[in-house]
Design an enzyme around this catalytic site. Structure first.
Site, PDB file in Angstrom:
ATOM      1  CB  CYS A   7      40.336  32.405  40.741  1.00  0.00           C
ATOM      2  SG  CYS A   7      39.863  34.066  41.224  1.00  0.00           S
TER       3      CYS A   7
ATOM      4  CB  CYS B 193      39.912  33.386  44.389  1.00  0.00           C
ATOM      5  SG  CYS B 193      38.791  33.828  43.054  1.00  0.00           S
ATOM      6  CG  ASP B 194      42.245  30.413  45.352  1.00  0.00           C
ATOM      7  OD1 ASP B 194      41.486  30.714  46.287  1.00  0.00           O
ATOM      8  OD2 ASP B 194      41.909  29.680  44.412  1.00  0.00           O
TER       9      ASP B 194
END
Lengths: 304, 304
Positions: free
Chosen positions: A132, A135-136
Site C-alpha cells: 500500500c 499508507c507507506d
C-alpha cells in the site's frame, strides 16, 4: 439464539460496526477467522488514521477492539464462515462452529493482498515490503523503491511514489503494461520512473530491512539485482468474499449502494471487501458506521 | 503563490484531507472560518470515534489538528470563503483575505444545525441539548427525552431513541408529521413514544443539566411543561455551501460521486456538507481521505 446483527470480520470496519450496533442497543456478534484486528495487525506503523500520529497497526487494532468491548460487543475468534442463507427476515450464517441466526449481517471480511511468492517477501513485510503506497509511501522520502506489477494500481502508485522517492523501478513480467493508456503515458513521461521489463522478483534481501531485490529476466533467464529501500507489491488484491452470495464485480468485490446495502436485503457490507475508490482505515471506519446504522434501520423496518 | 490544494473547512473531514494531501507531498492550505475543529468542538463527549473510548470533541479536534500540523499542513483561521472561480486548471478561491490560487479545492465546510430559538437552548448544548441521536442517544439510557420536529430525521431518531430512553416525547408544531408514512406508522405503533401536537418549545430549563421544557400550544396559546433529561432538536440542518457553485440537492447539500468529485472538475467535497446517508466523525474522515487521494490523482492528470 437469534442475534440482531452478525458482523463477519474483525478489522477496523467490523469493529466500528460493532461499536455502532452496540451503542444502538442491538444484540450483535462479531465473528473473526483468526484473531480480531484484520489486515492492520501486520502493519508496522500507521501514520494516517486521524488522531493517532504514530501507532503500530497491532496497537490500533487493540484500541478498536477494547472500544467495541467497552460497549459489550460479543466476539468469537477462530470461526470460519462458509455461507449466508437468506431466509427473508432471518439470515442463517453458516460457520465452522454451526449455524448462527441473525436478522441482519454485515460483511467486513477485507482483502488479502496477492503475494509474489518471492524469497524473503514475507520476512520483510513492514520492513521495506509493502502492499500500500498510500499508507507507506511517506516513509520512503528520498529513497529508492521497486514497484512490482503492471496494472492500474501498480502504475498509479508508482507515479504517486515519485513524489517521495528519488527513484522508482517498475518491475513487470511482460513487455507492456495493462494499466490505462493515460496512466501509462504519465509513467513513461516521468523521469524518476525506470521500467524493468520481462522480469520477475526472485528474492527480496537485506539484513534488518530491505536492501535489494534479485530479479530474473523471463526471456533470457539472466538474473540481476537492484539496490532498493522498499518493494511495493501490486499483483492483485483478493477480496475475502467467496462465501457471500451477493452481487459482486468481476474480481469478487461486493457492490454496495451508498447505504452499504448489498443486493440482498438485510445483508450489508463495509470496508476493503467492497467496491470502493480507496482502501484505508479511515474509509473502513466510515463504512462500518454506515453499515451499522443501515442495519439498525432495516431491523426496525422488518420488526414493526 | 499557487497551491496544489485548498481545503475549505477545518473539521474532521478537512483535517483528514490535510493529513492525506501532505503525506502525498502536495502543497496544501486549509482555510477555516473561525478556528480549526469544526462542529465537534461543541460536542461534550465523543464515544463513537473508533480508538477513543471517551474524549471531548475539543480534545479530539486538537488531536486531528496536531496530526495535520505534524505533516506540515498550512492553516489560516478567520478566513471566510465567498466563492470559487473555476478557471479550468486553476481555481480561484475568493476569500475575505483576497484571492488564493489552487489546482484543486476540497470543500469540507460541514453543516449548521438549525436552532429552535428557544430560551436556554444554547446554554444546554452538550448538557442535555443535542442535535444528533446517533451520537448522544446512548447517554440517555432509561431516561426521558424530548424530540423536537416532525420530519424524517426527527421521527427515525425518535424511534431510535426508544431503544435507550424509557420515554420519548415528540413535540411538533403542526397536527401531523411530514415524515415518510412508514416511519409515521412505526412511531405511532411504538408504546414509548407520545406525541405533543401543535406545540413549540419556548424554553429549555434546568440547573446544571436539562430538567424540563416549557411548551406552548400554538392553537390555544396554553403553556405546559414536560420533565425531561434531554432535548433532541431536528428542525433542519443547513449545509455551509452557499459560496460553492457546484451541483447540490434541493437543501444545498453537495452531490458527489463515490470519489468525492463534484460536478466541477477539480472541486471535491468531504464530510457533512455532502449528500450522505450518515453524518459522523467516522464517515467524515473517510470522505476526507478519499477527497485528498482523488485531488492528488486529478492534479497528476492535469499536470502531465
Amino acid at each position: 439464539m437469534m442475534y440482531d446483527v452478525v458482523i463477519i470480520g474483525g478489522g477496523p470496519a467490523g469493529l466500528t460496526a460493532g461499536i455502532y450496533t452496540k451503542r444502538a442497543m442491538l444484540k450483535a456478534l462479531l465473528l473473526e477467522k483468526t484473531g480480531v484486528g484484520g489486515q492492520i495487525i501486520v502493519t508496522d506503523l500507521v501514520e494516517n488514521f486521524p488522531g493517532f500520529q504514530e501507532i503500530s497497526g497491532a496497537d490500533l487494532a487493540k484500541k478498536f477492539e477494547e472500544h467495541a468491548q467497552k460497549f459489550g460487543l460479543e466476539t468469537k475468534s477462530m470461526v470460519e464462515v462458509s455461507g449466508i442463507e437468506d431466509k427473508g427476515k432471518t439470515k442463517l450464517v453458516k460457520t465452522s462452529e454451526g449455524d448462527i441466526e441473525a436478522k441482519a449481517v454485515i460483511i467486513a471480511t477485507g482483502t488479502t493482498p496477492r503475494k509474489l511468492g518471492a524469497r524473503g517477501e514475507l520476512d520483510f513485510i513492514g520492513r521495506g515490503v509493502s502492499y500500500c503506497a498510500t499508507c507507506d509511501g511517506f516513509f520512503f522520502r528520498e529513497k529508492v523503491v521497486v514497484v512490482v506489477g503492471g496494472g492500474d494500481s501498480a502504475i498509479t502508485e508508482a507515479i504517486f511514489l515519485t513524489k517521495m522517492a528519488k527513484k522508482v523501478y517498475v518491475v513487470h513480467r511482460r513487455d507492456k503494461l495493462r494499466a490505462e493508456k493515460i496512466n501509462q503515458e504519465h509513467a513513461f513521461a516521468n523521469p524518476k520512473i525506470s521500467f524493468v521489463w520481462d522480469s520477475v522478483v526472485e528474492e527480496i534481501a537485506g539484513k534488518n530491512v530491505v536492501e535489494k531485490v534479485i530479479i530474473r529476466n523471463v526471456k533470457t533467464n539472466a538474473t540481476s539485482e537492484i539496490k532498493t529501500d522498499g518493494v511495493f507489491i501490486y499483483v492483485g488484491l483478493i477480496p475475502n468474499t467467496a462465501f457471500a452470495n451477493v452481487k459482486k464485480d468481476e474480481w469478487g468485490f461486493i457492490i454496495p449502494n451508498d447505504k452499504m446495502e448489498t443486493s440482498v436485503r438485510g445483508i450489508f457490507v463495509a470496508g476493503d471487501c467492497r467496491v470502493t475508490p480507496l482502501r484505508q482505515i479511515a474509509t473502513a471506519v466510515g463504512d462500518g458506521a454506515i453499515a451499522a446504522v443501515s442495519a439498525e434501520r432495516y431491523i426496525e423496518e422488518i420488526s414493526a
